[in-house]
Structures are given as C-alpha cells and as structure tokens.
Scaffold this motif. Structure first.
Motif, mmCIF file in Angstrom:
data_model
loop_
_atom_site.group_PDB
_atom_site.id
_atom_site.type_symbol
_atom_site.label_atom_id
_atom_site.label_comp_id
_atom_site.label_asym_id
_atom_site.label_seq_id
_atom_site.Cartn_x
_atom_site.Cartn_y
_atom_site.Cartn_z
ATOM 1 N N ALA A 162 0.858 -1.181 0.000
ATOM 2 C CA ALA A 162 0.000 0.000 0.000
ATOM 3 C C ALA A 162 0.895 1.232 0.000
ATOM 4 C CB ALA A 162 -0.907 0.004 1.217
ATOM 5 N N VAL A 163 0.590 2.175 -0.893
ATOM 6 C CA VAL A 163 1.334 3.432 -0.979
ATOM 7 C C VAL A 163 0.500 4.511 -0.300
ATOM 8 C CG1 VAL A 163 2.393 5.130 -2.514
ATOM 9 C CG2 VAL A 163 2.388 2.696 -3.137
ATOM 10 N N MET A 164 1.096 5.217 0.683
ATOM 11 C CA MET A 164 0.372 6.224 1.454
ATOM 12 C C MET A 164 1.158 7.524 1.494
ATOM 13 S SD MET A 164 -0.905 3.799 4.596
ATOM 14 C CE MET A 164 0.715 3.014 4.674
ATOM 15 N N MET A 165 0.411 8.631 1.455
ATOM 16 C CA MET A 165 1.020 9.952 1.590
ATOM 17 C C MET A 165 0.303 10.700 2.700
ATOM 18 S SD MET A 165 1.702 11.124 -2.368
ATOM 19 C CE MET A 165 2.660 12.545 -1.840
ATOM 20 N N ASP A 166 1.065 11.241 3.642
ATOM 21 C CA ASP A 166 0.497 11.979 4.781
ATOM 22 C C ASP A 166 -0.528 11.155 5.537
ATOM 23 O OD1 ASP A 166 2.062 14.208 4.061
ATOM 24 O OD2 ASP A 166 0.523 14.857 2.625
ATOM 25 N N GLY A 167 -0.272 9.853 5.638
ATOM 26 C CA GLY A 167 -1.150 8.969 6.384
ATOM 27 C C GLY A 167 -2.378 8.493 5.641
#
Length: 553
Positions: free
Chosen positions: A63-68
């Motif tokens: 899973a790719v996440m940005m800023d949570g």
C-alpha cells in the motif's frame, strides 16, 4: 552465477521494466540485488526519509500512502517502487507498507560501496543506464495514459452533468421518501389507534347480531392494518432517534474508514473519524458524542474516554480473528458492546455498521428484523413446553423449504433452532436468586413453562439472509459467561455433560454452523440470541470464524 542470482535474474527478466535491458547489463546488476521478505503491516519506505534502494515485487502487495492517507496499491509481480528517490537523490515522497506476506527483490545503490573498486565505476554506469531504461518506459506509459486521460476527460464531463441531474433527482426522491415515511410513521397514532378505540366503544352500544359481526370484522381489519404499519412506524421511530446524533469512529485502516462513511453517510448521523488516540481525545474535548466505535488498535482511546466521559456508549468493532479480540474483550469489562466482522464481505460489513450504530443510538437493541430487508414477514411462536419444540422446529423447516432454502442450510437451521430452544427451556430459567431452575435435569424431562417464563421463537428470510432467534424473559446470559464459552470453545477446552449438553458446547456448535451470531441482553429482564445464515452460496462462509455481535442494554 549463484543459484540465488539465477532465480533473481529469472524474476527480473519477466518485469516490463527490465525487458529492454540487455542480458549482459542485467547480469552485471545482479551483484546489487538480493531477496527480502516482509510481514503484513511492516513498512518498507518511510515518507520523508532517505532511500537508496529500488524494490521489485516478487509476490504479495504493498500500500502506498502519503500523509497517512491510502493512495493506491501495487499488486503485480514485477512492479517496482523506490526508484525516483534513488534517481533524484531526494527523500521518499510516500510511505510504502506490506499489505500481505511480501517477497521483494531489493536492488541497492548502497551495495556499490561493497563492490571491488575496479568495477565500481562500471556498475554505476550500468545502474544509471538501467534507470534511463526505466524512465523511458515510464515516460512512454505516462504518455499513453495522458492520451487516454484527454479522451476520458471529455466523456467524464458529460457523465458528470448526467450524474448531477441524477443526483438532484435522488435528492428530490429522498425528500419525498422522508415526507412519506413521516406520514406513514404517524398514521397509526393519529388515525388508526383512535379509530380502533372508537370501534371498541361501539361494543357497549345495543347492536343487532349482524351489526356486532360487522363491528368485529371492522376491528379485525383495522388490527391487520396496524400490524402491517408496525414495521414502518418502527423504522420511522429509529430514523427520528438517530437524526443529528454524533458518532466518533476510531479506525486505523483507511479502507474501513471509507466503508464506514458509505454505511453511515445517508443516515442523518454526524460522523467524525480519527486514526490515533491523541486526535481522538482532542475530538472528545471539542465535541459531544453519543457513541464511540473503535478497532482493536485504538482501544486505549475508549479506555480514556470512559474515564472522562463515563456515560458515553462504546462498541469494539474488529475484523481480527476471535483469538485476538476475545482476550481484549475480557481485559476491558466496560466494553459492553462487541461487533466482529469480515473485511472480505463488504456488503455484510456495511449492514453490520449501520445496524450496530442504529441499535445503540436508538437504545433499541432487540429484534432479528433489524438485520433483514425491511418489510419481510417474521414468524413468531411462543415457547411453552419442552415436548413441543420438535413441532416448532418442523414448522420452521417446512416454511423455509417452501421459500426454496437449500437442504444443506435447512439441516443447519434445524440444529441451531433445537439448540436455541433447549437453552430457553432448560438453561435460561432462573429463580429470584438467580439460581437455575431446570439446568440440572436430563433433557428428556418434560418441562412446562409457566406463562411468565415462556420464551419467544422467531424466524424469517429475505432471500439473502436467513435469521432464527429465541428470546427468554430472564436476561441471565452474562457477558463473562459468553466470552468464556467462546474462548474455551476455540481452544478446544469445552467439556460435556451426559444427557444435558455441554457447558457452552451448544453455543460453540451454533457458532460453527452460522455466519453471524448476535446476542442481545438486558440483565435480569431478557436475552435474545439471533443466528443468521448467509444463504447466497457465493458469499456464505467466506471467513475463517463466524462474525459475532454482543450488545448489553
């Protein structure tokens, strides 16, 4: 070349990012590559941290996440990530976590320092030549996507206009439905109840025999209409009860946050979502909440909420296996409401969330109809004697058979109904001191229950779900006993008693036969046990353990 390098070579050659690299170049890069494994939830890359590795998926997903916030997943064997931060020398722009058991090939620029000085410059050259190939490939794919994007944008603009028109129509329909529900929900109180009372008063008048017969017929028909309108009135009351109520959802899983929004978005509730304890405590200080729902990871928030807001209702909502959430439930006795569900069955999860919240917010936890499509017929029978339970079970079996329920499901239904009825007759009744009245007797002993001790047997089916329930007027099935039975059952520690069933064995047998077990308890007043079957063969028994809901009023 070692055996491991040969294996790495065979995997890389299949990736679309390596297909344009010559065999010679690819083999020289193998000195920088190695296998690495991660467990679900482990973090491979941290946003804002330095990275000098490129990762290629062998099996599993990330899973790719940005800023949570969850952005997307990579699932295909041969997909790569981490290359941009290596190429540009910048910090990682995203956090990447393993979703499943994960095996990667890691190609490390840091490993160049371990190479012999004579070949370091050559490897650097080969490494960046490979990067050039990756960028060229990604640029080509991006150009293709950009062309598709332009084509789709025009189509989406038109579809957006169509959707907006449809949305306005749905808003109008929703408003009309609300008005209709309001009118129907109050029609019994404002019209039929006064009419029924007026007709009853006519009994005192001097009427001919034919006039009296017509009066009784009129009363019968009014009574039938009132029965038909009861579910609507109940739905109206529930909708009124949850309007403008506020719910705090403590959930770390981004996907489950979205599911909760979908389930509660049109209910009239105000929903706030937090993903950590500190944020949750700040929300609790700033707002008044009627209910807090938490997963296992944020149970500390519920603990602290109970200390500061002791009257706040709470529910543990978990998708963990039973061996995980049962010990937690036992550790925190203030968790009077427990809901386990399956991540895999989205439809069932949506239904569980809205039903759970509606039950707790409206302070009405009883009734199997809450789990079924509105308006279905619920068959209801009194539980009077032990020697008539066979007849009750047979009537139920014939009713479901007429509806077309499969024979395999019918067999389970009969077993579950028998166990529930046995419990209501022999195990549930207690005296004024809470001592069992009939539990010590063999199950062949005929018991005739006095009217105040009689239970209720109900069953219904809406085409997707089939529900069976038995209710007793004692409310003696306490939380500790239930959790103890289930925990011992899954550990294989339940015993048995000759001719009387086992201590919790019947409950455990029911759990293994059904898809959802619901236990509603009002201490010392009533207990309701609901067994629900998913009769869609494609969805039935998708999960390792049966879902379990426990509510205490």
């Amino acid at each position: 070349m070692s055996e491991q390098q040969e294996l790495i070579y065979s995997y890389l050659k299949k990736s679309r990012y390596f297909q344009h690299i010559t065999e010679e170049t690819l083999r020289k890069l193998l000195v920088l590559a190695k296998f690495r494994n991660y467990k679900p939830g482990e973090t491979i890359l941290f946003q804002g941290k330095e990275n000098r590795d490129v990762y290629c998926i062998v099996r599993g997903s990330v899973a790719v996440m940005m800023d949570g916030m969850y952005i997307y997943s990579l699932r295909r064997s041969g997909d790569i990530f981490g290359e941009m931060s290596v190429i540009t020398g910048s910090l990682s722009s995203a956090t990447v976590q393993a979703e499943k058991d994960l095996e990667l090939i890691v190609i490390s620029l840091a490993s160049l320092g371990d190479s012999h000085e004579d070949i370091t410059h050559e490897l650097h050259y080969m490494f960046y030549k490979w990067f050039s190939s990756i960028l060229s490939n990604k640029l080509y794919l991006t150009s293709q996507k950009a062309k598709l994007y332009e084509d789709r944008t025009a189509e989406l603009e038109q579809e957006h206009l169509t959707l907006m028109m449809g949305y306005r129509k749905l808003e109008d329909m929703h408003d009309n439905n609300e008005q209709l529900l309001d009118k129907i929900g109050t029609i019994d109180e404002t019209h039929f109840a006064p009419l029924h009372n007026a007709l009853n008063h006519l009994k005192d008048e001097s009427l001919s025999e034919s006039g009296l017969n017509r009066l009784h017929e009129a009363l019968r028909q009014v009574g039938q209409i009132q029965q038909i309108l009861k579910p609507v009135a109940k739905l109206y009351q529930t909708n009124q009860a949850i309007q403008k109520k506020r719910v705090l959802l403590a959930e770390t899983n981004r996907k489950q946050q979205i599911v909760a929004k979908m389930a509660l978005g049109g209910s009239g509730l105000e929903l706030d979502i937090v993903s950590n304890v500190e944020e949750g405590m700040q929300r609790l200080k700033d707002n008044h909440y009627d209910l807090i729902c938490s997963n296992v990871d944020l149970i500390e928030l519920v603990t602290r909420a109970q200390e500061g807001f002791p009257h706040l209702q709470s529910v543990l909502m978990t998708a963990e296996d039973v061996d995980v959430y049962l010990p937690i439930s036992r550790k925190y006795p203030f968790l009077s409401n427990i809901v386990s569900r399956s991540y895999e069955d989205r439809a069932f999860t949506l239904k569980s969330i809205i039903t759970t919240v509606s039950k707790l917010i409206s302070n009405d936890i009883f009734g199997l109809d809450k789990y079924l499509t509105w308006g279905i017929e619920v068959r209801k029978r009194q539980v009077e004697r032990s020697d008539t339970r066979g007849k009750l079970v047979m009537e139920m079996e014939q009713y479901f058979a007429q509806l077309g329920v499969r024979r395999a499901v019918l067999g389970k239904c009969m077993m579950v109904a028998e166990e529930l009825l046995m419990n209501a007759i022999y195990d549930a009744p207690v005296d004024v001191n809470g001592q069992p009245l009939y539990n010590h007797l063999p199950r062949t002993t005929v018991i005739e229950l006095p009217a105040p001790h009689q239970g209720t047997f109900q069953y219904a089916c809406d085409g997707l779900l089939l529900a069976i329930s038995v209710e007793d007027p004692f409310g003696a099935f306490d939380r500790k006993t239930i959790l103890d039975y289930l925990e011992r059952g899954y550990k294989g520690e339940l015993g048995s008693v000759a001719n009387k069933g086992g201590a919790g064995r019947g409950l455990f047998q029911i759990m293994n036969a059904i898809d959802l077990l619901v236990i509603n308890v009002k201490p010392h007043v009533r207990t309701e046990v609901i067994a629900i079957f998913n009769i869609d063969p494609a969805r039935s028994k998708q999960t390792k353990h049966t879902s379990f809901h426990y509510f205490c009023d």
